[in-house]
Design an enzyme around this catalytic site. Structure first.
Site, PDB file in Angstrom:
ATOM      1  N   LYS A  86       0.838  -1.206   0.000  1.00  0.00           N
ATOM      2  CA  LYS A  86       0.000   0.000   0.000  1.00  0.00           C
ATOM      3  C   LYS A  86       0.871   1.254   0.000  1.00  0.00           C
ATOM      4  O   LYS A  86       2.045   1.195   0.367  1.00  0.00           O
ATOM      5  CB  LYS A  86      -0.909  -0.026   1.229  1.00  0.00           C
ATOM      6  CG  LYS A  86      -0.130  -0.083   2.539  1.00  0.00           C
ATOM      7  CD  LYS A  86      -1.027  -0.396   3.729  1.00  0.00           C
ATOM      8  CE  LYS A  86      -0.216  -0.389   5.016  1.00  0.00           C
ATOM      9  NZ  LYS A  86      -0.917  -0.988   6.138  1.00  0.00           N
ATOM     10  N   ARG A 138     -10.871   0.377  14.195  1.00  0.00           N
ATOM     11  CA  ARG A 138     -10.738   1.168  12.970  1.00  0.00           C
ATOM     12  C   ARG A 138     -11.810   0.625  12.026  1.00  0.00           C
ATOM     13  O   ARG A 138     -12.955   0.992  12.146  1.00  0.00           O
ATOM     14  CB  ARG A 138      -9.310   0.994  12.420  1.00  0.00           C
ATOM     15  CG  ARG A 138      -8.951   1.926  11.329  1.00  0.00           C
ATOM     16  CD  ARG A 138      -7.443   1.894  11.011  1.00  0.00           C
ATOM     17  NE  ARG A 138      -6.987   0.621  10.472  1.00  0.00           N
ATOM     18  CZ  ARG A 138      -5.726   0.391  10.061  1.00  0.00           C
ATOM     19  NH1 ARG A 138      -4.812   1.337  10.165  1.00  0.00           N
ATOM     20  NH2 ARG A 138      -5.382  -0.780   9.580  1.00  0.00           N
ATOM     21  N   TYR A 159      13.497  31.980   5.260  1.00  0.00           N
ATOM     22  CA  TYR A 159      12.231  32.646   5.599  1.00  0.00           C
ATOM     23  C   TYR A 159      12.117  32.970   7.094  1.00  0.00           C
ATOM     24  O   TYR A 159      12.611  32.203   7.935  1.00  0.00           O
ATOM     25  CB  TYR A 159      11.064  31.708   5.265  1.00  0.00           C
ATOM     26  CG  TYR A 159      10.736  31.645   3.788  1.00  0.00           C
ATOM     27  CD1 TYR A 159      10.353  32.777   3.089  1.00  0.00           C
ATOM     28  CD2 TYR A 159      10.804  30.434   3.109  1.00  0.00           C
ATOM     29  CE1 TYR A 159      10.037  32.697   1.737  1.00  0.00           C
ATOM     30  CE2 TYR A 159      10.491  30.349   1.767  1.00  0.00           C
ATOM     31  CZ  TYR A 159      10.107  31.497   1.087  1.00  0.00           C
ATOM     32  OH  TYR A 159       9.798  31.415  -0.230  1.00  0.00           O
ATOM     33  N   MET A 203      10.012  25.225   0.574  1.00  0.00           N
ATOM     34  CA  MET A 203       9.216  24.240  -0.155  1.00  0.00           C
ATOM     35  C   MET A 203      10.104  23.296  -0.986  1.00  0.00           C
ATOM     36  O   MET A 203       9.925  22.075  -0.962  1.00  0.00           O
ATOM     37  CB  MET A 203       8.234  24.949  -1.093  1.00  0.00           C
ATOM     38  CG  MET A 203       7.276  23.994  -1.775  1.00  0.00           C
ATOM     39  SD  MET A 203       6.230  24.806  -2.993  1.00  0.00           S
ATOM     40  CE  MET A 203       5.148  25.758  -1.943  1.00  0.00           C
TER      41      MET A 203
HETATM   42  C1  LIG Z   1      -0.294  -1.740   6.998  1.00  0.00           C
HETATM   43  C2  LIG Z   1      -0.888  -2.945   7.524  1.00  0.00           C
HETATM   44  C3  LIG Z   1      -0.100  -4.053   7.882  1.00  0.00           C
HETATM   45  C4  LIG Z   1       1.397  -4.036   7.887  1.00  0.00           C
HETATM   46  O1  LIG Z   1       1.863  -3.426   9.069  1.00  0.00           O
HETATM   47  P1  LIG Z   1       3.418  -3.249   9.368  1.00  0.00           P
HETATM   48  O2  LIG Z   1       3.466  -2.663  10.723  1.00  0.00           O
HETATM   49  O3  LIG Z   1       3.915  -2.301   8.345  1.00  0.00           O
HETATM   50  O4  LIG Z   1       4.025  -4.568   9.258  1.00  0.00           O
HETATM   51  C5  LIG Z   1      -0.741  -5.211   8.248  1.00  0.00           C
HETATM   52  N1  LIG Z   1      -2.081  -5.275   8.276  1.00  0.00           N
HETATM   53  C6  LIG Z   1      -2.871  -4.222   7.990  1.00  0.00           C
HETATM   54  C7  LIG Z   1      -4.333  -4.375   8.062  1.00  0.00           C
HETATM   55  C8  LIG Z   1      -2.297  -3.012   7.605  1.00  0.00           C
HETATM   56  O5  LIG Z   1      -3.077  -1.977   7.328  1.00  0.00           O
END
Ligand SMILES: *Cc1c(COP(=O)(O)O)cnc(C)c1O
Length: 827
Positions: free
Chosen positions: A496, A594, A722, A771
């Protein structure tokens, strides 16, 4: 046919049988390097992190038929209802107690069949460069066979030696060890005539009790040599060689030696040295000035002198030496092209490795090879270019540009879109910028063809900031986690957010090669991008939007279903076709709060699933809220037990087996007993061990680098940047560098909070981060425009950096903006 026998007691008959009866020409230990399926013999080697048995089935599907293995039960595809014969009807298996030892015995025996003299090179540094240079320097007199790249390990050396053939007149092989007892094995395989001991590092190497022990071990390579070349000024080496009574040929700057270096001086980018050898003095000029290159050059000088090459000739050959590229890397070039510049030498084994690297790139569909005449000593021209054509075909190259009189003559052998030029100058004269577009181009040329001129024509001036991603380190980390899994535990890798900022399909592609089981992205678009770049692994999408289900189906992406609402959206989007099955993954909320179903949702979930048989639950999972911190161990255990209870209930109600997974990277290290059916690897792959306890076992994957744009002196009382926050109380030297918060260098790193490295020196920021750039206080240091700046990498770890501004490595990595070029390389 399946045969179980030891590869012991080799006879010349065995070799003949391998070559003639089974047609074996190539030895293979790494499935990614497969080029010649039919004529390869694969050795399934079990390493500390990886196990070659895992790749046997895949190789069989790709056409390999000959295997040496240790244990057929270690092939994951074998289970109680499939036999070896059913899975591999056409294969030959040779079962041995140790595949690596078999490879070594076979190649040692192979080496014995040749009487050619051989140089063996070892030492802490410079092995590869001395090998490449010596080969360049001796090639006017000899037909040299040498180790490809840095093939100097327990596996690399056997593969190197296997390249020898009748036509070679000299071998040059390097040997590297990390543990006692390894060198004896390499000695048996190389059987050197002469040795070169480059140097010995100060570092107390892992695996050895002392530096002396390390030297003694290394000397085992030279126990039968006629002569050992080394620098007498390395006192520890000299003492050990003398004690071992190995015949020596030495050079020295300080004391009596075969070659005495009298003076040395730097002029421009050349180093002129005066030496005395056999009562005569001579001068040579090296085209290098750094310490390491000079030492490497002096070893080569000693060898040439001992071979009575005339000094004037030595001089000419030295001036042609070129730096040795130690790694293959991709650079961005004109018109959406990428360049792989590998133009320091050009022989068959090097070409094969580089083509392999090219084929594994997925940034562009089209793959182009620009190739000069080959300088391959061992083969007649016709055979050589036949093999080149074969390599080009096997690696599915789309376009060939041949440069040189010899390759041009062999034009009819190549069957693909092609152009030929008699020389580099001829190519450049006809070079049209627009005729290269969206292709990955491998430049593979022998030194004399000066392909650096072609590189310059292709190269774009790039924004000075790059993220360098080391693909070998990534694989190392993958294998570190893999080694902790039970044989049947599947591996899902989180790619991701552009693989945590490191790239996306480039990383996914590598993972696909390494046969992970699943990939996961956050959004549908990310999944589509992977599919468009040829990723065929199953992909889970964690956050599918209600509108995206059509696209999910189209691209065979598998949604995470985390609520009854998203389940309805998924059901609404199902096609009418009853035979269509939608794979889904159920997210359970066990305490993270979550996304995910809670206990209370389960009855409604069962009702819907039962009503819609088109849905197939392939996995169910939950996420640990505090796996990285021991402080939360009790809570993690509670989450795990809640998960086990919920999944037990779901499986029972649905009546089929479903993959269950809960561990992330930290969880894999901390709770190995709860791997269940699959684990989800994330940050660990990218080099950060989140629990902190095993950080040393991982390798650094990415380095963020930029360059100095300008250096200036600011008078006392002036301010920098700045809001006038950087104040020069005394005169200061300020360097402006090409990275700012828009690149992902957080504004909180301003005013000395951020520390970066230039030429190995730590320097603080001064003033606010802008920036697109920021300023550093480099007072008193030697820094100039164009110098490279490490933001994080070798000297400054992501974890340290994150701590400075109170965040975590995840945020730093994923904040690196898309305008920062990613450069991927393999060592
Ligand atoms: C990002 C994520 C992981 C991986 O977590 P790490 O701490 O990077 O190993 C595993 N499961 C879910 C659901 C995640 O969102």
């Amino acid at each position: 046919m399946i045969r179980f026998e030891e590869l012991a007691g080799l006879t010349s008959g065995t070799l003949l049988q391998l070559k003639q009866e089974y047609g074996i020409q190539h030895l293979l230990t790494d499935s990614r390097r497969l080029a010649h399926p039919v004529s390869s013999l694969f050795f399934a080697i079990k390493g500390p992190f990886n196990d070659g048995h895992r790749y046997i089935f895949n190789l069989y599907q790709r056409g390999v038929r000959q295997f040496v293995l240790e244990d057929y039960l270690a092939i994951p595809e074998i289970n109680h209802n499939t036999t070896l014969q059913q899975l591999f009807p056409e294969a030959n298996f040779l079962q041995v107690s140790n595949s690596l030892a078999a490879l070594q015995r076979l190649t040692a025996y192979y080496r014995q069949q040749f009487s050619l003299p051989v140089f063996a090179i070892t030492g802490s540094n410079g092995k590869t460069i001395v090998k490449e240079w010596l080969s360049q320097l001796l090639s006017p007199d000899e037909r040299v066979v040498k180790s490809p790249r840095s093939y100097n390990s327990q596996i690399g050396v056997p593969l190197s030696v296997w390249q020898i053939n009748q036509n070679h007149t000299l071998g040059i092989f390097e040997a590297g060890i990390s543990r006692p007892s390894e060198m004896e094995k390499l000695e048996k395989i190389i059987q050197p005539t002469w040795g070169i001991f480059t140097n010995i590092g100060q570092a107390h190497a892992e695996g050895f009790v002392s530096r002396e022990q390390k030297i003694e071990e290394k000397l085992k390579l030279f126990k039968n040599v006629k002569q050992l070349f080394y620098c007498r000024d390395h006192a520890a080496i000299h003492a050990a060689v003398t004690a071992a009574q190995i015949p020596a040929f030495t050079w020295s700057r300080k004391q009596t030696a075969d070659v005495r270096i009298l003076t040395g001086s730097v002029r421009g980018n050349q180093y002129t040295l005066e030496f005395a050898y056999q009562n005569q003095n001579g001068l040579v000029v090296l085209p290098f000035t750094d310490e390491a290159s000079i030492e490497n050059g002096l070893h080569c000088l000693a060898v040439l002198l001992s071979r009575q090459v005339p000094v004037s000739e030595i001089q000419q050959r030295f001036l042609k030496l070129s730096p040795v590229a130690m790694r293959l890397e991709m650079k961005e070039a004109i018109n959406g092209c990428y360049l792989i510049d590998d133009s320091y030498n050009n022989d068959l084994s090097g070409l094969s490795i580089a083509l392999n690297f090219l084929q594994n790139q997925t940034r562009t569909k089209k793959k182009t090879l620009i190739l000069s005449d080959l300088l391959e000593a061992g083969l007649p021209e016709a055979v050589l270019y036949q093999q080149v054509a074969e390599l080009v075909r096997i690696h599915r190259i789309d376009r060939l540009v041949g440069i040189g009189p010899v390759i041009s003559q062999h034009q009819p052998l190549f069957h693909l879109p092609q152009e030929f030029y008699s020389s580099t100058a001829e190519f450049l004269k006809n070079f049209k910028n627009e005729s290269f577009r969206n292709e990955t181009i491998l430049l593979k040329g022998a030194r004399v063809f000066e392909f650096e001129k072609i590189v310059a024509a292709f190269q774009q001036k790039i924004h000075g900031t790059v993220l360098e991603v080391n693909l070998d380190a990534l694989v190392h980390n993958l294998n570190f986690y893999r080694a902790r899994l039970a044989p049947k535990t599947k591996l899902m890798v989180m790619v991701k957010a552009f693989a945590y900022g490191s790239g996306s399909y480039e990383i996914a592609n590598l993972l696909q090669y390494h046969r992970v089981d699943y990939l996961t992205v956050a959004y549908t678009d990310e999944g589509i991008l992977l599919r468009e770049h040829g990723i065929s692994l199953p992909i889970m999408v964690m956050n599918p939007s209600a509108e995206s289900f059509g696209k999910l189906q189209q691209y065979q992406l598998e949604p995470e279903i985390y609520s009854l609402e998203i389940l309805e959206a998924c059901i609404q989007a199902l096609p009418d076709d009853e035979s269509y099955h939608q794979k889904i993954h159920l997210k359970l909320d066990t305490g993270m709060h979550r996304l995910g179903f809670t206990e209370n949702d389960l009855e409604a979930l069962f009702t819907r699933l039962a009503a819609v048989p088109q849905l197939r639950v392939v996995s169910m999972f939950s996420h640990l809220a505090g796996a990285d911190e021991a402080l939360h161990n009790d809570f993690s255990q509670l989450q795990i037990s809640r998960f086990r209870a919920m999944t037990g209930q779901i499986e029972q109600r649905l009546g089929y087996a479903i993959i269950k997974h809960i561990l992330n990277s930290a969880g894999i290290v901390r709770f190995p007993e709860h791997q269940l059916d699959m684990v989800r690897l994330g940050i660990g792959l990218y080099g950060v061990e989140a629990t902190g306890s095993e950080q040393d076992a991982l390798r650094m994957v990415s380095q963020l680098k930029t360059t100095v744009s300008q250096v200036k002196v600011v008078a006392a009382g002036e301010t920098v940047g700045y809001s006038r926050r950087g104040i020069a109380r005394e005169p200061k030297q300020i360097a402006t560098i090409a990275i700012g918060y828009a690149d992902g260098y957080d504004r909180r790193f301003g005013n000395g909070v951020g520390q970066v490295f230039i030429n190995g020196q730590q320097v603080p920021t001064i003033g606010n981060i802008c920036m697109d750039m920021c300023m550093l206080d480099v007072t008193g240091l030697s820094v100039k425009a164009g110098d490279s700046v490490e933001i994080f990498g070798k000297n400054s770890t992501l974890t340290d950096m994150a701590q400075r501004i109170g965040t975590i490595p995840y945020e730093l990595l994923t904040n690196i903006s898309s305008r920062v070029k990613r450069v991927f390389y393999s060592e």
